[in-house]
Design a protein around this motif. Structure first.
Motif, PDB file in Angstrom:
ATOM      1  N   GLY A 123       1.697 107.792  46.674  1.00  0.00           N
ATOM      2  CA  GLY A 123       0.687 107.027  47.386  1.00  0.00           C
ATOM      3  C   GLY A 123      -0.383 106.516  46.451  1.00  0.00           C
ATOM      4  N   LYS A 124      -1.533 106.149  47.019  1.00  0.00           N
ATOM      5  CA  LYS A 124      -2.639 105.625  46.224  1.00  0.00           C
ATOM      6  C   LYS A 124      -3.879 106.508  46.288  1.00  0.00           C
ATOM      7  CE  LYS A 124      -3.311 101.461  47.722  1.00  0.00           C
ATOM      8  NZ  LYS A 124      -3.443 100.052  48.092  1.00  0.00           N
ATOM      9  N   ILE A 125      -4.094 107.212  47.397  1.00  0.00           N
ATOM     10  CA  ILE A 125      -5.299 108.018  47.577  1.00  0.00           C
ATOM     11  C   ILE A 125      -4.973 109.477  47.265  1.00  0.00           C
ATOM     12  CG2 ILE A 125      -7.115 108.723  49.170  1.00  0.00           C
ATOM     13  CD1 ILE A 125      -7.100 105.716  48.564  1.00  0.00           C
ATOM     14  N   ILE A 126      -5.691 110.037  46.292  1.00  0.00           N
ATOM     15  CA  ILE A 126      -5.427 111.401  45.808  1.00  0.00           C
ATOM     16  C   ILE A 126      -6.408 112.391  46.438  1.00  0.00           C
ATOM     17  CG2 ILE A 126      -5.458 112.886  43.760  1.00  0.00           C
ATOM     18  CD1 ILE A 126      -4.671 110.375  42.132  1.00  0.00           C
ATOM     19  N   ALA A 127      -5.873 113.511  46.918  1.00  0.00           N
ATOM     20  CA  ALA A 127      -6.697 114.628  47.375  1.00  0.00           C
ATOM     21  C   ALA A 127      -6.947 115.522  46.165  1.00  0.00           C
ATOM     22  CB  ALA A 127      -5.989 115.406  48.473  1.00  0.00           C
ATOM     23  N   LEU A 128      -8.191 115.572  45.705  1.00  0.00           N
ATOM     24  CA  LEU A 128      -8.503 116.387  44.521  1.00  0.00           C
ATOM     25  C   LEU A 128      -8.651 117.846  44.914  1.00  0.00           C
ATOM     26  CD1 LEU A 128     -10.978 114.276  42.392  1.00  0.00           C
ATOM     27  CD2 LEU A 128      -8.615 114.846  41.903  1.00  0.00           C
ATOM     28  N   ARG A 129      -7.779 118.668  44.344  1.00  0.00           N
ATOM     29  CA  ARG A 129      -7.779 120.100  44.584  1.00  0.00           C
ATOM     30  C   ARG A 129      -8.336 120.812  43.343  1.00  0.00           C
ATOM     31  NH1 ARG A 129      -1.704 120.752  45.386  1.00  0.00           N
ATOM     32  NH2 ARG A 129      -1.747 119.134  43.815  1.00  0.00           N
ATOM     33  N   ALA A 130      -8.606 122.082  43.465  1.00  0.00           N
ATOM     34  CA  ALA A 130      -9.172 122.842  42.348  1.00  0.00           C
ATOM     35  C   ALA A 130      -8.274 122.766  41.108  1.00  0.00           C
ATOM     36  CB  ALA A 130      -9.400 124.296  42.760  1.00  0.00           C
ATOM     37  N   LEU A 131      -6.974 122.758  41.296  1.00  0.00           N
ATOM     38  CA  LEU A 131      -6.075 122.712  40.134  1.00  0.00           C
ATOM     39  C   LEU A 131      -6.121 121.372  39.405  1.00  0.00           C
ATOM     40  CD1 LEU A 131      -3.186 121.006  40.766  1.00  0.00           C
ATOM     41  CD2 LEU A 131      -2.909 122.933  42.291  1.00  0.00           C
ATOM     42  N   ASN A 132      -6.777 120.374  39.990  1.00  0.00           N
ATOM     43  CA  ASN A 132      -6.904 119.063  39.348  1.00  0.00           C
ATOM     44  C   ASN A 132      -8.147 118.939  38.488  1.00  0.00           C
ATOM     45  OD1 ASN A 132      -5.706 117.951  42.439  1.00  0.00           O
ATOM     46  ND2 ASN A 132      -4.517 117.784  40.558  1.00  0.00           N
ATOM     47  N   ILE A 133      -8.883 120.029  38.325  1.00  0.00           N
ATOM     48  CA  ILE A 133     -10.118 119.996  37.538  1.00  0.00           C
ATOM     49  C   ILE A 133     -10.025 121.061  36.457  1.00  0.00           C
ATOM     50  CG2 ILE A 133     -12.616 120.244  37.638  1.00  0.00           C
ATOM     51  CD1 ILE A 133     -12.289 119.393  40.638  1.00  0.00           C
TER      52      ILE A 133
END
Length: 148
Positions: free
Chosen positions: A47-57
């Protein structure tokens, strides 16, 4: 958060410009409850819209190697989770205290286990804040006391 002493004057003309303030007075801090969020979210692998989760930081940056997309979710119910450029992300579950700045508008939404700090730019520059939150002194004095 403990109050910091005024820094030593190193350059002429920069005296009496430093002040301490609480985070809540210079920024809007938000986090989402998992049940509130998951009711309206549909995770997808593309998709285009990302859900930022803790593992993405990680390490003061966004790590987009493992992302979930939420393009078919009910965005009308997610207005407070929309992220904008210069929002600071701060993890509070798992690895506590990881930080990263959002680099663009209309690409990310806040997921559970991550808080969003949105600064009033006249009072705090987001690039300064990320440096402050990632300092060893801050991590040792503020973050370590919450980790068991």
């Amino acid at each position: 958060m403990q109050s910091l002493a005024q820094p030593t004057l190193r350059f002429k003309g920069f005296d009496n410009d430093w002040s301490c303030n609480s985070l809540g007075n210079i920024a809007n801090v938000s986090k989402l409850a998992g049940f509130e969020y998951t009711k309206y979210i549909k995770y997808e692998n593309a998709g285009k819209i990302i859900a930022l989760r803790a593992l993405n930081i990680k390490k003061n940056k966004l790590d987009l190697s493992d992302v979930k997309y939420i393009d078919r979710s009910d965005f009308s119910k997610l207005s407070r989770s929309k992220l904008y450029k210069n929002d600071l992300m701060f993890t509070y579950i798992g690895t506590i205290g990881e930080v990263a700045l959002i680099d663009q508008d209309d690409k990310y939404y806040l997921a559970p286990n991550v808080s969003r700090i949105r600064f009033d730019n006249k009072d705090c520059i987001p690039e300064f804040a990320i440096q402050y939150f990632s300092r060893d002194k801050f991590v040792k004095s503020e973050i370590k006391k919450f980790i068991s």
